[in-house]
Design an enzyme around this catalytic site. Sequence first.
Site: not given
Ligand SMILES: Cc1ncc(C[n+]2csc(CCOP(=O)(O)OP(=O)(O)O)c2C)c(N)n1
Lengths: 579, 184
Positions: A67, A129-130, A179, A492
């Site tokens: 979803e 349920f659900q 429903k 990042m």
């Molecule tokens: C759902 C979610 N979990 C954690 C984060 C924290 N976060 C921001 S950037 C990042 C790293 C992303 O890694 P990648 O997808 O490999 O991209 P890159 O920065 O290497 O280009 C994370 C863990 C987020 N933004 N969203």
Amino acid sequence: MKEQTSITDIEKKDKMTKITGSEALMLSLLQEGVEVIFGYPGGAIMPVYDALMNHEDKIRHILTRHEQGAIHAAQGYARVTGKVGVCMTTSGPGATNLITGVADAMVDSTPIVCLTGQVTSPLLGSDAFQETDVIGITMPVTKWNYLVTQADEIPEVIAQAFYIARTGRPGPVVIDLAKNAQFGELNFKYKKCTSIRSYVARPEIEADKIKEAAKLINKAKKPYVLFGQGVILGRAEKEFRAFIEKSGIPAAWTILGKSALPTDHPLNVGMLGMHGNYGTNIKSNECDVMIAIGMRFDDRVTGDLSKYAKQAKVIHLELDPAEINKIVKADVAVLGDVKESLPMLTEKIERKTHESWIKEFKDCDKIEYEKVINKALYPDKPGLTMGEVVRIITEKTNGEAIVVTDVGQQQMFASRYVKLNHTRSFVTSGGLGTMGFGLPAAHGAKIGAPDKVVIGIIGDGGFQMTIQELATINQTQAAVKLVLLNNTYLGMVRQWQQLFFNKRYSATKLKNPDFIKVAEGFGIKGRKITERSTLENGIEEMLNYDGPFLLEVEIEKEANVFPMVPAGASVSDVMFSSD
Amino acid sequence: MKKSYTITAFSENHVGLLNRITIIFTRRHVNIETLTVSASAIKGIHKFTIVINDTKEKVEKVVSQIEKLVEVLKAYYHTDDEIVHQEIALYKVPTRALLESNTLEKTIRNHNARILEVTPEFTVIEKTGHKEETQELFEILNKYGVKQFTRSGRVAITRSKKELLTSYLKEVDKAQSIHITNNN
Ligand SMILES: Cc1ncc(C[n+]2csc(CCOP(=O)(O)OP(=O)(O)O)c2C)c(N)n1
Ligand SMILES: [Mg+2]
């Protein structure tokens, strides 16, 4: 009214027969011009799915694999088309799986209508349920939500849902359908919603505010425009251009405003924010009049607020009254739809050029080019950079593509370096920064804009958050182009660890699957690029391929995005490197 | 500087709206001192009266977030001197205390309180007024042992001559009729 004539046959018919709530829902969606639903069935929404089969010729249902994939796809669809994105799920887990996307759409003002099944109303509150309290859970992250407990509420509620989602500052609406309401019968009659007494979609513009704003602008020596997604949401790109062209004011964009103005426009001075351009950030603290248009001063844009634009008089053109003075106090607040307020303002301002002021931006660009950009786009070291991939994508598409990103370093490289000619051609998760957004959103964007080249730029981390949507893409065969920038890190976060946590790489190294094999398993053609010599050819192959395609590029592992305004620092304190 | 503000919000009557309003406070970590929901003078329109103790800046932001809710027609905020306001308090004291003390009856009269019910065991006293006033009476009565005490949320009426909501509604009606004609 036009809508009424078009439903006369339906009206005639239901004088004779009652229809079910589910059928009424379908007819309502047709009235709202819905062509695509992204969804996933289950017990509590089965009557609606059954009714959907009667309308398959007009409403296309795209069965996602999760979803979350459905709502991000609906977001991508909505962002590129300007229409309301629709998704549909069952109750309980089906609905809770939507939440991340709902929150994302809320903060990024994306018009979405989510239809969720709910247990039959006599069971509400019985831990059936659900059964989940979907209204309760989504309340803080929706523009509006409503629990339908009777079939005869459906036409009016759906009309309101679409009206609320798309008008004013757009946002997500959740309609929870018990429903019994799906099964129940009603006499169908549809009337489009054109107003709601307690809801102001377009506040009236005060003429004297326009005058005050014009006076400030006409006197300004260093006026500076900051524009956001409000320009796009207000469909005011033309009006915006007319305004900056007459006033001659340099204009910088927030990440969501990016495609409102062609990247190559002479007055486009670049990107704001943490990884924005050098000039755009430091000039925020040097301009004398700041004109904020359809943007909300996110902390990623302002940096340390106590050191932000203190020298400037601030004019804020904004549709949402709650945004005025929320972060930055406006000296002149022009409340209203920028599509109306901008032409009024343009009329009152003097035609000018601000050559020496614009040159200050250009001078900054030179510094940034030498320190950062040149190395990023034309690296002289062996490792491939995200910058060069994005540069070649721009070159091969001439700025005509729609670019969708995930979150992280790759998102910043894409925003900084991709050049775009058209509005609604940059889709990214801005306010929430939702990893996993990119893949499904790119798919949704391609469904919404089948004639455009749609490129998803995604990191190896985010790719694996919604990787199952490759199966959805294989099922629709939408020719979306996925560029996976693989640095084997949550890049990042690793960058922050390098810069601010003593290179302690806690939980950021990824042991990745063989993405090309995975794609192949999903039925998607792929190619992996590991050398600069084949990069261009790889991108060409991807673009020329007739169908969906995954291009994985092995990126230098420990590269960083610069410039950077560190979290909590002033926009004047721009870092160019880690040393 | 923090001080007491009374927020009044006028809304359509919808299930869940109270929740929608209170999460605006919760999310910003603002404590609600009192909250009253009632009908307003206009048919079908409900009125929320919410008292908070906070800065002007905070109250302004909260009010604009409340007004942003789809079902809310209008929200205002007032300082205490801009409104006439009251709270109602009920005190349950042992009837014995009333019989044994020779000053208690006078106290009740002096505080413009009144007796609602007397049984051999207890007496229920009612007082309306500002919080300080109902609190003051509480302190006195408590010497005799208050068994139960309850104070309502604030109800308030503005001192301004203009009826803010009525004029707003007129504007809305006008705007909507224009809107509808445009669509034809
Ligand atoms: C759902 C979610 N979990 C954690 C984060 C924290 N976060 C921001 S950037 C990042 C790293 C992303 O890694 P990648 O997808 O490999 O991209 P890159 O920065 O290497 O280009 C994370 C863990 C987020 N933004 N969203
Ligand atoms: Mg990565």
